[in-house]
Write an enzyme that holds these catalytic residues in place. Sequence first.
Site, PDB file in Angstrom:
ATOM      1  N   ALA A 112      63.128   6.230  24.880  1.00 19.81           N
ATOM      2  CA  ALA A 112      63.019   7.068  26.078  1.00 19.81           C
ATOM      3  C   ALA A 112      62.375   6.307  27.231  1.00 19.81           C
ATOM      4  O   ALA A 112      62.893   6.294  28.350  1.00 19.81           O
ATOM      5  CB  ALA A 112      62.229   8.338  25.770  1.00 19.81           C
ATOM      6  N   SER A 121      61.090   4.321  17.683  1.00 22.55           N
ATOM      7  CA  SER A 121      62.509   4.091  17.967  1.00 22.55           C
ATOM      8  C   SER A 121      63.024   2.844  17.256  1.00 22.55           C
ATOM      9  O   SER A 121      64.179   2.789  16.834  1.00 22.55           O
ATOM     10  CB  SER A 121      62.732   3.947  19.473  1.00 22.55           C
ATOM     11  OG  SER A 121      62.407   5.131  20.161  1.00 22.55           O
ATOM     12  N   LEU A 167      62.175   1.932  14.383  1.00 24.93           N
ATOM     13  CA  LEU A 167      62.246   2.205  12.946  1.00 24.93           C
ATOM     14  C   LEU A 167      63.462   3.020  12.539  1.00 24.93           C
ATOM     15  O   LEU A 167      63.759   3.122  11.348  1.00 24.93           O
ATOM     16  CB  LEU A 167      60.979   2.948  12.501  1.00 24.93           C
ATOM     17  CG  LEU A 167      59.648   2.238  12.736  1.00 24.93           C
ATOM     18  CD1 LEU A 167      58.497   3.134  12.309  1.00 24.93           C
ATOM     19  CD2 LEU A 167      59.599   0.905  12.000  1.00 24.93           C
ATOM     20  N   GLY A 219      71.349   5.931  12.580  1.00 23.17           N
ATOM     21  CA  GLY A 219      72.291   5.694  13.655  1.00 23.17           C
ATOM     22  C   GLY A 219      72.085   6.617  14.828  1.00 23.17           C
ATOM     23  O   GLY A 219      71.010   7.187  15.011  1.00 23.17           O
ATOM     24  N   GLU A 256      75.847  12.067   8.010  1.00 25.45           N
ATOM     25  CA  GLU A 256      74.546  12.388   7.439  1.00 25.45           C
ATOM     26  C   GLU A 256      74.455  13.890   7.180  1.00 25.45           C
ATOM     27  O   GLU A 256      75.377  14.643   7.506  1.00 25.45           O
ATOM     28  CB  GLU A 256      73.421  11.904   8.357  1.00 25.45           C
ATOM     29  CG  GLU A 256      73.406  10.392   8.518  1.00 25.45           C
ATOM     30  CD  GLU A 256      72.237   9.887   9.336  1.00 25.45           C
ATOM     31  OE1 GLU A 256      71.421  10.712   9.779  1.00 25.45           O
ATOM     32  OE2 GLU A 256      72.126   8.671   9.541  1.00 25.45           O
ATOM     33  N   ASP A 279      48.720  11.665  21.732  1.00 26.03           N
ATOM     34  CA  ASP A 279      47.788  11.552  22.856  1.00 26.03           C
ATOM     35  C   ASP A 279      48.242  12.377  24.064  1.00 26.03           C
ATOM     36  O   ASP A 279      47.437  13.035  24.721  1.00 26.03           O
ATOM     37  CB  ASP A 279      47.641  10.086  23.282  1.00 26.03           C
ATOM     38  CG  ASP A 279      47.051   9.217  22.192  1.00 26.03           C
ATOM     39  OD1 ASP A 279      46.593   9.765  21.168  1.00 26.03           O
ATOM     40  OD2 ASP A 279      47.045   7.984  22.356  1.00 26.03           O
ATOM     41  N   HIS A 315      60.874  14.521   6.353  1.00 29.80           N
ATOM     42  CA  HIS A 315      62.091  13.857   5.881  1.00 29.80           C
ATOM     43  C   HIS A 315      62.125  13.922   4.360  1.00 29.80           C
ATOM     44  O   HIS A 315      61.116  13.638   3.704  1.00 29.80           O
ATOM     45  CB  HIS A 315      62.137  12.402   6.341  1.00 29.80           C
ATOM     46  CG  HIS A 315      63.511  11.803   6.248  1.00 29.80           C
ATOM     47  ND1 HIS A 315      64.086  11.447   5.044  1.00 29.80           N
ATOM     48  CD2 HIS A 315      64.430  11.507   7.202  1.00 29.80           C
ATOM     49  CE1 HIS A 315      65.290  10.956   5.263  1.00 29.80           C
ATOM     50  NE2 HIS A 315      65.521  10.992   6.562  1.00 29.80           N
ATOM     51  N   ARG A 344      67.792  18.862   6.652  1.00 23.20           N
ATOM     52  CA  ARG A 344      66.631  18.181   6.088  1.00 23.20           C
ATOM     53  C   ARG A 344      65.586  19.127   5.506  1.00 23.20           C
ATOM     54  O   ARG A 344      65.011  18.851   4.452  1.00 23.20           O
ATOM     55  CB  ARG A 344      65.980  17.291   7.163  1.00 23.20           C
ATOM     56  CG  ARG A 344      66.783  16.057   7.466  1.00 23.20           C
ATOM     57  CD  ARG A 344      66.183  15.246   8.590  1.00 23.20           C
ATOM     58  NE  ARG A 344      66.909  13.987   8.745  1.00 23.20           N
ATOM     59  CZ  ARG A 344      66.702  13.130   9.732  1.00 23.20           C
ATOM     60  NH1 ARG A 344      65.782  13.396  10.651  1.00 23.20           N
ATOM     61  NH2 ARG A 344      67.393  12.016   9.810  1.00 23.20           N
ATOM     62  N   HIS A 350      58.010  13.203   9.364  1.00 25.26           N
ATOM     63  CA  HIS A 350      58.959  12.287   9.987  1.00 25.26           C
ATOM     64  C   HIS A 350      59.114  12.481  11.493  1.00 25.26           C
ATOM     65  O   HIS A 350      59.144  11.512  12.240  1.00 25.26           O
ATOM     66  CB  HIS A 350      60.319  12.453   9.314  1.00 25.26           C
ATOM     67  CG  HIS A 350      61.385  11.554   9.858  1.00 25.26           C
ATOM     68  ND1 HIS A 350      61.261  10.175   9.875  1.00 25.26           N
ATOM     69  CD2 HIS A 350      62.615  11.825  10.393  1.00 25.26           C
ATOM     70  CE1 HIS A 350      62.344   9.642  10.394  1.00 25.26           C
ATOM     71  NE2 HIS A 350      63.177  10.624  10.738  1.00 25.26           N
ATOM     72  N   ARG A 404      65.468  19.172  13.463  1.00 22.31           N
ATOM     73  CA  ARG A 404      66.385  18.236  14.118  1.00 22.31           C
ATOM     74  C   ARG A 404      67.553  17.837  13.212  1.00 22.31           C
ATOM     75  O   ARG A 404      67.365  17.506  12.052  1.00 22.31           O
ATOM     76  CB  ARG A 404      65.629  16.978  14.558  1.00 22.31           C
ATOM     77  CG  ARG A 404      66.535  15.907  15.165  1.00 22.31           C
ATOM     78  CD  ARG A 404      65.743  14.769  15.758  1.00 22.31           C
ATOM     79  NE  ARG A 404      65.017  13.999  14.779  1.00 22.31           N
ATOM     80  CZ  ARG A 404      65.543  13.013  14.033  1.00 22.31           C
ATOM     81  NH1 ARG A 404      66.829  12.736  14.136  1.00 22.31           N
ATOM     82  NH2 ARG A 404      64.794  12.342  13.192  1.00 22.31           N
TER      83      ARG A 404
END
Length: 413
Positions: free
Chosen positions: A29, A56, A58, A62, A135, A229, A250, A291, A352, A387
């Site tokens: 982002a 990002s 990690l 995809g 997925e 933060d 996850h 998930r 996750h 998500r």
Amino acid sequence: MDRDGMKMEETEYARDIRADVVIVGTGAAGLFAALSLPKDRRVVVITKSDAESSDSFLAQGGICVLRDDADYDSYFEDTMRAGHYENRKESVDIMIRSSRDIIKELIGYGVEFARKETAGEDAEDFLQNYEFTREGAHSRPRILFHEDVTGKEITGRLLAQVRLLENVTIMEYTAMTDIIVEDEKCAGVIAEDAAGDRLMIRAPYTILASGGIGGLYEHSTNYPHLTGDALRIAEKHGIRLEHLDYVQIHPTTLYSRKPGRRFLISESVRGEGAILLDKNGNRFTDELQPRDVVTQAIREQMKKDGTDHVWLSMERIDRDTILHHFPNIYEHCLEEGYDVTKEWIPVVPAQHYFMGGIWVDSDSQTSMERLFAAGETSCNGVHGANRLASNSLLESMVFAKRAAGKIAAEWDA
């Protein structure tokens, strides 16, 4: 002036830095926002650790894309269903309709997605040249990937492009400690560098892209320095927050007794045919459900079996696919003593992703003027309560670009 109307003492700060925009975070982002802002504006990007230590980098599985017009309804429904229909429909629509343009930009920045062996340059649709994976909770394959390190491929390329920009300065090991508020508008951030010096970074526009909250959990796939933060600072200043209890677990991380970040076993492994087994080697759930559903099934099975993990078997995936699509997972598991081409691996759920965050509108504007937020630290409603796999990188960049566009439009007004 600070939010209480008291004048800040300039002498408290080791440096007073001026910019047109300050961005907090070097994930997808933050970097995409920097690339999308006008090149004649000075941009300062700060990050709490080194520039590569963002979640990002990690991301394994995809990035989603609308394959064609006929895919719209199913993609929309998959996202809504995974999010328990608590998604903001306008945001979901924006993300899906923007996806192809984002992918074109990424390819233009040099991102290399897996291509078909028969790919040709004269394809009628540029996506016809690429491979897709599937997925959990997706009704069809619509995920572009680069082996099992897609996040590293995308974010690394973006970082390299940002480093080429003469108008952008990246300040590593610089942590935001507060925002500057003048006349009820954000006017930059207060930060602290590695030496402990306090910095005042003044800018008429600020974009918060500082990631999630995994560092607050004992078991997480996130970097430990990502501790929410921006949320804490937003709450302090009365900035609107939303859905702080929407935390995604996850289902499959590599089980280990070692302390620290948990290694993710990508959902695309299950998308390619891997199955979950109980202590007796029996399959106990549909691995391609959302998930949260798979996580619950694993937890119930662990309780039933009296174990602290279940097993993941890749025996249905041929060896070449494992070695070429999942080389990083293969190597990491091998280092931990497991050959995934020959044996099951122990997996367990771990924190996750964070679907809640700082409330933003469809242009990533927060409830405070001149303050924007994008990526995991924001909540634009795309993900709802859960998500859909591989929507995170796409959502981050779509709404980071919209933030940059809104800022540029206000300059031009």
